[in-house]
Design an enzyme around this catalytic site. Structure first.
Site, PDB file in Angstrom:
ATOM      1  N   THR A 183     -32.010  -7.536  20.604  1.00 32.03           N
ATOM      2  CA  THR A 183     -30.652  -8.697  21.682  1.00 32.03           C
ATOM      3  C   THR A 183     -30.535  -9.710  21.180  1.00 32.03           C
ATOM      4  O   THR A 183     -31.270 -10.562  20.049  1.00 32.03           O
ATOM      5  CB  THR A 183     -32.578  -9.268  22.386  1.00 32.03           C
ATOM      6  OG1 THR A 183     -32.871  -8.343  23.450  1.00 32.03           O
ATOM      7  CG2 THR A 183     -32.271 -10.257  23.698  1.00 32.03           C
ATOM      8  N   PHE A 185     -29.459 -13.960  21.422  1.00 33.25           N
ATOM      9  CA  PHE A 185     -30.047 -14.742  22.716  1.00 33.25           C
ATOM     10  C   PHE A 185     -28.826 -16.228  22.187  1.00 33.25           C
ATOM     11  O   PHE A 185     -28.099 -16.452  20.977  1.00 33.25           O
ATOM     12  CB  PHE A 185     -31.069 -15.993  21.682  1.00 33.25           C
ATOM     13  CG  PHE A 185     -32.672 -14.869  21.801  1.00 33.25           C
ATOM     14  CD1 PHE A 185     -33.267 -14.541  22.943  1.00 33.25           C
ATOM     15  CD2 PHE A 185     -32.421 -13.358  21.445  1.00 33.25           C
ATOM     16  CE1 PHE A 185     -34.592 -13.789  23.590  1.00 33.25           C
ATOM     17  CE2 PHE A 185     -33.580 -12.614  21.558  1.00 33.25           C
ATOM     18  CZ  PHE A 185     -34.180 -13.088  22.850  1.00 33.25           C
TER      19      PHE A 185
END
Length: 193
Positions: A183, A185
Protein backbone atom coordinates in the site's frame (compact mmCIF):
# COMPACT_ATOMS: atom_id res chain seq x y z
CA UNK A 1 8.88 0.47 5.49
CA UNK A 2 11.87 2.11 7.03
CA UNK A 3 11.43 5.27 9.02
CA UNK A 4 12.88 8.45 7.64
CA UNK A 5 15.10 10.77 9.61
CA UNK A 6 13.54 13.64 11.51
CA UNK A 7 13.49 16.67 9.19
CA UNK A 8 15.57 19.72 10.07
CA UNK A 9 13.51 22.14 12.12
CA UNK A 10 11.27 19.33 13.42
CA UNK A 11 13.00 19.16 16.78
CA UNK A 12 9.94 18.55 18.91
CA UNK A 13 7.58 15.65 18.60
CA UNK A 14 4.23 16.50 17.08
CA UNK A 15 1.02 14.68 16.33
CA UNK A 16 0.37 12.63 13.20
CA UNK A 17 -3.21 11.67 12.28
CA UNK A 18 -4.19 8.34 10.76
CA UNK A 19 -7.48 6.60 10.01
CA UNK A 20 -8.30 3.52 12.06
CA UNK A 21 -7.89 2.01 15.49
CA UNK A 22 -4.54 1.35 17.21
CA UNK A 23 -2.88 -1.61 15.51
CA UNK A 24 -4.17 -0.74 12.00
CA UNK A 25 -1.85 -0.69 8.99
CA UNK A 26 -2.04 3.12 8.95
CA UNK A 27 -1.05 3.17 12.63
CA UNK A 28 1.97 0.95 11.91
CA UNK A 29 2.96 3.15 8.95
CA UNK A 30 2.61 6.28 11.08
CA UNK A 31 4.85 4.82 13.81
CA UNK A 32 7.47 3.81 11.24
CA UNK A 33 7.49 7.04 9.23
CA UNK A 34 7.12 9.47 12.16
CA UNK A 35 8.42 7.66 15.27
CA UNK A 36 8.98 10.94 17.10
CA UNK A 37 5.32 11.97 16.70
CA UNK A 38 2.30 10.90 18.71
CA UNK A 39 0.12 8.80 16.38
CA UNK A 40 -3.48 9.99 16.71
CA UNK A 41 -6.37 7.75 15.60
CA UNK A 42 -9.45 9.02 13.74
CA UNK A 43 -12.45 6.93 12.72
CA UNK A 44 -12.46 8.21 9.13
CA UNK A 45 -10.19 9.62 6.45
CA UNK A 46 -12.35 12.78 6.60
CA UNK A 47 -11.69 13.06 10.31
CA UNK A 48 -7.92 12.72 9.95
CA UNK A 49 -7.78 15.33 7.18
CA UNK A 50 -10.14 17.70 9.04
CA UNK A 51 -7.93 17.44 12.14
CA UNK A 52 -4.92 18.44 10.05
CA UNK A 53 -6.75 21.40 8.51
CA UNK A 54 -7.94 22.50 11.98
CA UNK A 55 -4.38 22.39 13.36
CA UNK A 56 -5.13 19.58 15.85
CA UNK A 57 -2.24 17.59 14.34
CA UNK A 58 0.83 18.58 12.36
CA UNK A 59 0.52 15.94 9.63
CA UNK A 60 -1.69 13.10 8.43
CA UNK A 61 -0.71 9.75 6.90
CA UNK A 62 -3.29 8.45 4.43
CA UNK A 63 -3.31 5.27 2.27
CA UNK A 64 -4.16 6.10 -1.35
CA UNK A 65 -3.29 3.03 -3.45
CA UNK A 66 -2.86 -0.73 -3.04
CA UNK A 67 -0.95 -2.96 -5.45
CA UNK A 68 -3.74 -5.58 -5.40
CA UNK A 69 -6.93 -3.51 -5.46
CA UNK A 70 -5.73 -0.21 -6.95
CA UNK A 71 -6.89 3.23 -5.87
CA UNK A 72 -8.20 3.41 -2.29
CA UNK A 73 -11.43 5.39 -2.20
CA UNK A 74 -12.56 7.66 -0.72
CA UNK A 75 -9.08 8.37 0.68
CA UNK A 76 -7.43 9.16 -2.67
CA UNK A 77 -10.17 11.62 -3.70
CA UNK A 78 -10.08 13.30 -0.29
CA UNK A 79 -6.32 13.78 -0.57
CA UNK A 80 -6.67 15.26 -4.07
CA UNK A 81 -9.34 17.72 -2.98
CA UNK A 82 -7.92 18.67 0.43
CA UNK A 83 -5.66 21.51 -0.67
CA UNK A 84 -2.84 20.06 1.41
CA UNK A 85 0.77 19.32 0.48
CA UNK A 86 2.10 15.80 0.03
CA UNK A 87 5.52 16.00 1.67
CA UNK A 88 6.42 12.32 1.49
CA UNK A 89 5.13 8.98 0.26
CA UNK A 90 6.06 5.39 0.92
CA UNK A 91 5.01 1.94 -0.26
CA UNK A 92 4.59 -0.47 2.63
CA UNK A 93 4.24 -4.29 2.42
CA UNK A 94 0.84 -5.44 3.70
CA UNK A 95 0.69 -8.84 5.40
CA UNK A 96 -2.80 -9.90 6.48
CA UNK A 97 -3.39 -12.19 9.46
CA UNK A 98 -6.55 -14.05 10.41
CA UNK A 99 -7.15 -13.68 14.14
CA UNK A 100 -9.82 -14.70 16.62
CA UNK A 101 -10.42 -14.91 20.38
CA UNK A 102 -8.29 -17.43 22.28
CA UNK A 103 -9.86 -20.88 21.97
CA UNK A 104 -11.14 -20.30 18.43
CA UNK A 105 -9.90 -22.58 15.66
CA UNK A 106 -10.04 -22.55 11.88
CA UNK A 107 -12.93 -25.01 12.25
CA UNK A 108 -14.90 -22.85 14.68
CA UNK A 109 -14.73 -19.52 12.84
CA UNK A 110 -17.41 -18.73 10.26
CA UNK A 111 -16.89 -15.03 9.46
CA UNK A 112 -13.91 -12.79 8.78
CA UNK A 113 -14.36 -9.08 9.56
CA UNK A 114 -12.21 -6.28 8.17
CA UNK A 115 -12.05 -3.06 6.19
CA UNK A 116 -13.51 -3.58 2.67
CA UNK A 117 -10.12 -2.85 1.05
CA UNK A 118 -8.42 -5.54 3.19
CA UNK A 119 -11.16 -8.05 2.35
CA UNK A 120 -10.55 -7.38 -1.36
CA UNK A 121 -6.91 -8.40 -0.83
CA UNK A 122 -7.74 -11.93 0.35
CA UNK A 123 -10.99 -13.26 -1.23
CA UNK A 124 -9.37 -16.49 -2.45
CA UNK A 125 -7.87 -17.25 0.97
CA UNK A 126 -11.16 -16.57 2.75
CA UNK A 127 -13.09 -18.74 0.28
CA UNK A 128 -10.58 -21.58 0.70
CA UNK A 129 -11.11 -21.37 4.48
CA UNK A 130 -14.91 -21.31 4.04
CA UNK A 131 -15.24 -17.90 5.71
CA UNK A 132 -17.89 -15.28 4.98
CA UNK A 133 -16.40 -11.76 4.69
CA UNK A 134 -18.02 -9.05 6.83
CA UNK A 135 -17.15 -5.38 6.25
CA UNK A 136 -15.99 -3.17 9.13
CA UNK A 137 -14.74 0.42 9.31
CA UNK A 138 -11.13 -0.62 9.88
CA UNK A 139 -8.82 -3.63 10.13
CA UNK A 140 -7.82 -3.06 13.75
CA UNK A 141 -11.34 -1.88 14.57
CA UNK A 142 -12.58 -5.27 13.39
CA UNK A 143 -9.97 -6.97 15.61
CA UNK A 144 -11.14 -4.89 18.59
CA UNK A 145 -14.81 -5.77 17.90
CA UNK A 146 -14.00 -9.49 17.58
CA UNK A 147 -12.02 -9.40 20.84
CA UNK A 148 -14.80 -7.56 22.70
CA UNK A 149 -17.45 -10.01 21.46
CA UNK A 150 -15.45 -13.10 22.45
CA UNK A 151 -17.46 -15.12 19.91
CA UNK A 152 -15.41 -18.10 18.71
CA UNK A 153 -17.22 -18.06 15.34
CA UNK A 154 -15.93 -14.54 14.51
CA UNK A 155 -12.47 -13.73 13.18
CA UNK A 156 -10.79 -10.55 11.97
CA UNK A 157 -8.40 -9.85 9.11
CA UNK A 158 -5.81 -7.34 10.32
CA UNK A 159 -2.10 -6.75 10.88
CA UNK A 160 -0.46 -9.18 13.30
CA UNK A 161 0.14 -6.24 15.66
CA UNK A 162 -3.64 -5.95 16.14
CA UNK A 163 -3.69 -9.46 17.62
CA UNK A 164 -1.16 -8.32 20.24
CA UNK A 165 -3.05 -5.08 20.95
CA UNK A 166 -6.45 -6.78 21.42
CA UNK A 167 -5.39 -10.15 22.89
CA UNK A 168 -6.39 -12.30 19.92
CA UNK A 169 -4.81 -15.52 18.65
CA UNK A 170 -3.48 -15.65 15.11
CA UNK A 171 -5.07 -18.57 13.28
CA UNK A 172 -3.19 -18.01 10.02
CA UNK A 173 -0.56 -15.50 8.82
CA UNK A 174 -0.10 -14.17 5.30
CA UNK A 175 -3.63 -14.72 4.00
CA UNK A 176 -3.28 -11.98 1.36
CA UNK A 177 -3.77 -13.48 -2.09
CA UNK A 178 -0.74 -11.70 -3.60
CA UNK A 179 2.75 -12.10 -2.17
CA UNK A 180 3.58 -8.60 -3.46
CA UNK A 181 0.73 -6.87 -1.61
CA UNK A 182 1.73 -3.27 -0.85
CA UNK A 183 0.00 0.00 0.00
CA UNK A 184 1.15 3.53 -0.85
CA UNK A 185 0.78 6.03 1.98
CA UNK A 186 1.13 9.78 1.58
CA UNK A 187 2.16 12.16 4.35
CA UNK A 188 0.13 15.36 4.23
CA UNK A 189 1.06 18.75 5.67
CA UNK A 190 -0.76 22.09 5.59
CA UNK A 191 2.43 23.73 4.29
CA UNK A 192 5.20 22.67 1.89
CA UNK A 193 8.11 21.18 3.85
Amino acid sequence: MEGVGKPAGDETGGRCAYQGAPGAFSHEACLDLRPWDEAVAYDSFDGAIAALKAGEVGCALIPVENSTVGRIEPAASLVEGAGLTIVSEVWRPIRLALMAPPGATLRSVKTAESHPIALRQCPESLAALGLTPVEAFDTAGAARAVAEAGDLTRAAVAPARAAEVYGLSILRNDIQDSEDNRTRFVLLSPNPA
